[in-house]
Scaffold this active site. Structure first.
Site, PDB file in Angstrom:
ATOM      1  N   THR A 173     -11.193  10.997  12.929  1.00 55.71           N
ATOM      2  CA  THR A 173     -10.032  10.207  13.322  1.00 55.71           C
ATOM      3  C   THR A 173      -8.825  10.401  12.407  1.00 55.71           C
ATOM      4  O   THR A 173      -7.749   9.881  12.693  1.00 55.71           O
ATOM      5  CB  THR A 173     -10.403   8.709  13.357  1.00 55.71           C
ATOM      6  OG1 THR A 173     -10.950   8.333  12.083  1.00 55.71           O
ATOM      7  CG2 THR A 173     -11.432   8.444  14.448  1.00 55.71           C
ATOM      8  N   ASP A 174      -9.002  11.145  11.312  1.00 61.66           N
ATOM      9  CA  ASP A 174      -7.874  11.425  10.425  1.00 61.66           C
ATOM     10  C   ASP A 174      -7.871  12.904  10.054  1.00 61.66           C
ATOM     11  O   ASP A 174      -7.803  13.267   8.880  1.00 61.66           O
ATOM     12  CB  ASP A 174      -7.949  10.557   9.163  1.00 61.66           C
ATOM     13  CG  ASP A 174      -6.667  10.618   8.334  1.00 61.66           C
ATOM     14  OD1 ASP A 174      -5.606  10.965   8.902  1.00 61.66           O
ATOM     15  OD2 ASP A 174      -6.723  10.344   7.127  1.00 61.66           O
ATOM     16  N   LEU A 175      -7.951  13.758  11.067  1.00 59.84           N
ATOM     17  CA  LEU A 175      -7.969  15.196  10.817  1.00 59.84           C
ATOM     18  C   LEU A 175      -6.556  15.663  10.487  1.00 59.84           C
ATOM     19  O   LEU A 175      -5.689  15.737  11.356  1.00 59.84           O
ATOM     20  CB  LEU A 175      -8.516  15.943  12.035  1.00 59.84           C
ATOM     21  CG  LEU A 175      -8.762  17.443  11.834  1.00 59.84           C
ATOM     22  CD1 LEU A 175      -9.806  17.690  10.760  1.00 59.84           C
ATOM     23  CD2 LEU A 175      -9.190  18.088  13.152  1.00 59.84           C
ATOM     24  N   ASN A 194      -7.192  17.118   4.531  1.00 57.74           N
ATOM     25  CA  ASN A 194      -8.641  16.977   4.654  1.00 57.74           C
ATOM     26  C   ASN A 194      -9.340  18.283   5.037  1.00 57.74           C
ATOM     27  O   ASN A 194     -10.513  18.273   5.412  1.00 57.74           O
ATOM     28  CB  ASN A 194      -8.976  15.895   5.683  1.00 57.74           C
ATOM     29  CG  ASN A 194      -8.600  14.516   5.190  1.00 57.74           C
ATOM     30  OD1 ASN A 194      -8.559  14.277   3.993  1.00 57.74           O
ATOM     31  ND2 ASN A 194      -8.315  13.611   6.109  1.00 57.74           N
TER      32      ASN A 194
END
Length: 232
Positions: A165-167, A171
């Site tokens: 959900t936070d690509l 990261n």
């Protein structure tokens, strides 16, 4: 995965990766007193990089972001031990590694309950000799081959039905051998279907575009096309 349970605390750990006392490894002071802190990084809080007896590791205390995080920094509603943030990420990393995705090995997680809320921590492998894409692209452009590797790694993650959900490009890491790693699976989960996968990719592209303006990274839309082509 081993589990230790006390009145207000539960610890999960991999006994093959952790030989230290699991009750102490979530305290930065424990590592500082032993002279085993090898670095740190600032985000919502401080991530401590430490040298365990087995592997270098990253120690992270879960903290809230956004406006609500200014009021309640690190407490979460308790809905059962298995629903706490640390063990959820621990288990997801295990699933991803079983699926062949390059993610850090989870070492230990804990949750400490206080009334109706809890706090959580995670100790996971520190990827050796790695930088995130922002740091690398500020210095040099990356060849087509690397973008294709990134796409293949995301495809493996999606084939495991994991929604990151936070690509974003903070990261995604490259190590010294140009191996692609994906990190930071807090609040991520397995999800059926395929319709959500495009949302991961849209978010990733927005992060490239954002860092072109913010950090001056060397990147073009064509680079992203190479990434997408490798996922087909």
């Amino acid at each position: 995965m081993k589990m230790l349970q006390f009145d207000n605390q539960t610890i999960w750990y991999d006994e093959e990766l952790l030989t230290e006392d699991p009750k102490q490894v979530f305290e930065p002071n424990y590592w500082q007193e032993k002279g085993l802190v090898i670095g740190s990084a600032e985000g919502r809080g401080t991530t401590w990089f430490v040298e365990t007896e087995m592997i270098p590791a990253a120690l992270r205390h879960y903290r809230r972001g956004g406006l609500f995080g200014k009021l309640v920094k690190d407490s979460y509603w308790f809905a059962g031990w298995e629903q706490t943030r640390g063990v959820q990420e621990f288990k997801l990393l295990k699933i991803l590694r079983s699926a062949g995705v390059n993610v850090p090995r989870p070492i230990a997680a804990q949750a400490v309950k206080s009334g109706m809320t809890y706090q959580a921590d995670l100790l996971s492998e520190k990827v050796p000799n790695a930088k995130d894409l922002v740091a690398i692209l500020q210095e040099r452009a990356l060849p087509e081959e690397i973008y294709r590797k990134i796409g293949k790694e995301i495809r493996k993650m999606h084939d495991a039905q994991v929604n990151h959900t936070d690509l974003n490009i903070h990261n995604i890491l490259l190590d010294k051998d140009d191996k692609v790693w994906i990190i930071d699976f807090d609040k991520c989960f397995q999800q059926s279907g395929d319709e959500w996968k495009q949302g991961n990719l849209d978010r990733l592209k927005r992060s490239f575009l954002k860092e072109v303006g913010k950090s001056g990274i060397i990147w073009t839309n064509e680079d992203f096309e190479f990434l997408l082509q490798s996922m087909a």
